[in-house]
Motif scaffolding. Structure first.
Motif, PDB file in Angstrom:
ATOM      1  N   PHE A  21       0.912  -1.418   0.084  1.00 15.22           N
ATOM      2  CA  PHE A  21      -0.221   0.069  -0.164  1.00 15.22           C
ATOM      3  C   PHE A  21       0.862   1.318  -0.151  1.00 15.22           C
ATOM      4  N   ALA A  22       0.279   2.245  -0.613  1.00 14.20           N
ATOM      5  CA  ALA A  22       0.952   3.661  -0.846  1.00 14.20           C
ATOM      6  C   ALA A  22       0.277   4.367   0.257  1.00 14.20           C
ATOM      7  N   TRP A  23       0.977   5.336   0.785  1.00 19.75           N
ATOM      8  CA  TRP A  23       0.609   6.270   1.615  1.00 19.75           C
ATOM      9  C   TRP A  23      -0.735   5.949   2.546  1.00 19.75           C
ATOM     10  N   GLY A  27      -3.818   9.002   3.235  1.00 19.16           N
ATOM     11  CA  GLY A  27      -2.838   9.916   2.410  1.00 19.16           C
ATOM     12  C   GLY A  27      -3.419  10.261   1.000  1.00 19.16           C
ATOM     13  N   HIS A  28      -3.910   8.927   0.387  1.00 23.24           N
ATOM     14  CA  HIS A  28      -4.422   9.190  -0.870  1.00 23.24           C
ATOM     15  C   HIS A  28      -5.788  10.238  -1.019  1.00 23.24           C
ATOM     16  N   ASP A  29      -6.549  10.094   0.125  1.00 26.44           N
ATOM     17  CA  ASP A  29      -7.678  10.817   0.079  1.00 26.44           C
ATOM     18  C   ASP A  29      -7.387  12.350   0.370  1.00 26.44           C
ATOM     19  N   MET A  63      -6.396   2.073  -7.214  1.00 26.59           N
ATOM     20  CA  MET A  63      -5.350   1.216  -7.965  1.00 26.59           C
ATOM     21  C   MET A  63      -4.583   0.109  -6.904  1.00 26.59           C
ATOM     22  N   ASP A  64      -4.582   0.752  -5.558  1.00 26.11           N
ATOM     23  CA  ASP A  64      -4.000  -0.462  -5.010  1.00 26.11           C
ATOM     24  C   ASP A  64      -4.820  -1.638  -4.579  1.00 26.11           C
ATOM     25  N   ASN A  65      -6.104  -1.473  -4.749  1.00 28.44           N
ATOM     26  CA  ASN A  65      -7.009  -2.220  -4.376  1.00 28.44           C
ATOM     27  C   ASN A  65      -6.938  -3.404  -5.459  1.00 28.44           C
ATOM     28  N   TRP A  82       4.263  -0.079 -11.184  1.00 20.59           N
ATOM     29  CA  TRP A  82       4.036   1.128 -11.480  1.00 20.59           C
ATOM     30  C   TRP A  82       3.911   1.984 -10.324  1.00 20.59           C
ATOM     31  N   HIS A  83       3.873   1.437  -8.994  1.00 21.92           N
ATOM     32  CA  HIS A  83       3.587   2.445  -7.810  1.00 21.92           C
ATOM     33  C   HIS A  83       4.812   3.010  -7.330  1.00 21.92           C
ATOM     34  N   TYR A  84       6.026   2.577  -7.899  1.00 21.71           N
ATOM     35  CA  TYR A  84       7.272   3.097  -7.185  1.00 21.71           C
ATOM     36  C   TYR A  84       8.431   3.324  -8.207  1.00 21.71           C
ATOM     37  N   ILE A 135      -4.622   9.687 -10.856  1.00 21.74           N
ATOM     38  CA  ILE A 135      -5.048  10.146  -9.326  1.00 21.74           C
ATOM     39  C   ILE A 135      -4.217   9.643  -8.349  1.00 21.74           C
ATOM     40  N   HIS A 136      -4.114   8.290  -8.516  1.00 23.76           N
ATOM     41  CA  HIS A 136      -3.273   7.647  -7.458  1.00 23.76           C
ATOM     42  C   HIS A 136      -1.702   7.822  -7.765  1.00 23.76           C
ATOM     43  N   LEU A 137      -1.188   7.594  -8.718  1.00 27.30           N
ATOM     44  CA  LEU A 137       0.350   7.319  -8.887  1.00 27.30           C
ATOM     45  C   LEU A 137       0.821   8.789  -8.596  1.00 27.30           C
ATOM     46  N   GLY A 139       0.243  10.689  -6.255  1.00 30.37           N
ATOM     47  CA  GLY A 139       0.178  10.555  -4.966  1.00 30.37           C
ATOM     48  C   GLY A 139       1.551   9.835  -4.449  1.00 30.37           C
ATOM     49  N   ASP A 140       1.349   8.581  -5.126  1.00 32.77           N
ATOM     50  CA  ASP A 140       2.670   7.614  -4.678  1.00 32.77           C
ATOM     51  C   ASP A 140       3.866   7.984  -4.984  1.00 32.77           C
ATOM     52  N   MET A 141       3.879   8.962  -5.981  1.00 33.98           N
ATOM     53  CA  MET A 141       5.246   9.520  -6.578  1.00 33.98           C
ATOM     54  C   MET A 141       5.852  10.551  -5.339  1.00 33.98           C
TER      55      MET A 141
HETATM   56 ZN   LIG Z   1       0.033   2.842  -4.748  1.00 30.54          ZN
END
Ligand SMILES: [Zn+2]
Length: 265
Positions: A21-23, A27-29, A63-65, A82-84, A135-137, A139-141
């Motif tokens: 999971f990221a953030w 964090g993503h919200d 995207m995490d789900n 793609w998340h990292y 929207i998700h990535l 944030g991850d970056m």
């Molecule tokens: Zn992620």
């Protein structure tokens, strides 16, 4: 027996999810909530249409789900990397050999190009997926441990304690910091962080995804240098890094808004 199988599936899903999971969802919200407040009317309208009337916050962790769900048949396995973006010790983002399966920078650039230049060629379902991914990535970056070392799987194999409980460096940045810093809802986070002038917004959202990744990586280097394996991180760690965590959430929101206004505004 059937019940046991369901429980085992749930347990394996939970384990797979935790270290990837990221953030964390919070964090993503927060990032999506900040970004939504800075969309132009036209961008808002176009995004609303693609998301079918749901908010960006609603989909911020989608995207995490899907990457982890054993039930999903959508073929999202290929998005796992793609998340990292890994940068090992002695390398920079510019000279680190890239992951041939893709990384957060190549994914974001692909999404910007597809949604920006080639949007008319995309089917509605691909557009829907790509927007939720962007929207998700973004944030991850901006999460330091998503630009961590490959050798310790982005801090997942870097053991630490958080207020005495066993955890790892990745989880501290994905989850513990945000949850412990303030007992705020994502709207309260937005209200308390998002207080910049238009000039500050423009300044903070300038640059390219590669610049933003490099910025995160510089923070990540400091994060690695600050602790040794098995250290106990508590109040001092939290306060020393509070502003960094808050800044990353804020700029991620601003940059996401700027990108979306450019594409959809
Ligand atoms: Zn992620």
């Amino acid at each position: 027996m059937k019940r046991l199988a369901v429980i085992l599936l749930f347990v394996s899903f939970t384990f797979v999810s935790i270290d990837l999971f990221a953030w964390g969802q919070k964090g993503h919200d927060i990032i999506a909530c900040i970004a939504e407040r800075h969309l132009t009317e036209k961008a808002k309208e176009n995004i609303d249409k693609i998301l079918g009337g749901k908010s960006m916050i609603y989909y911020s962790s989608w995207m995490d789900n899907v990457q982890n769900s054993p039930y999903w048949k959508g073929g999202y396995d290929r998005t796992k990397t793609w998340h990292y973006f890994n940068v090992d010790e002695g390398f920079t983002p510019q000279n680190m050999p890239r992951n041939p399966k893709g990384d957060v920078l190549s994914a974001i650039n692909m999404l910007i190009d597809s949604l920006g230049t080639h949007q008319k060629e995309l089917s509605d379902s691909v557009k829907f997926d790509y927007l939720r991914m962007l929207i998700h990535l973004v944030g991850d970056m901006h999460c330091p441990m998503h630009v961590g070392r490959a050798t310790d799987r982005g801090g997942n194999d870097f053991p630490l304690k958080w207020f005495g409980s066993k955890t790892n460096l990745h989880s501290i940045w994905d989850y513990n910091m945000v949850e412990r810093l303030h007992a705020w809802s994502y709207t309260e986070w937005q209200q308390n962080l998002d207080r910049c002038t238009k000039e500050e917004f423009d300044e903070m959202s300038a640059g390219s995804p590669e610049d933003w990744l490099t910025e995160t990586w510089k923070i990540t280097c400091g994060v690695y240098g600050y602790v040794k394996p098995d250290d106990n991180c508590s109040y001092k760690y939290m306060y020393d890094y509070a502003q960094v965590a808050e800044h990353q959430l804020l700029v991620a929101g601003y940059r996401l808004a700027a990108l979306l206004n450019k594409i959809f505004g």
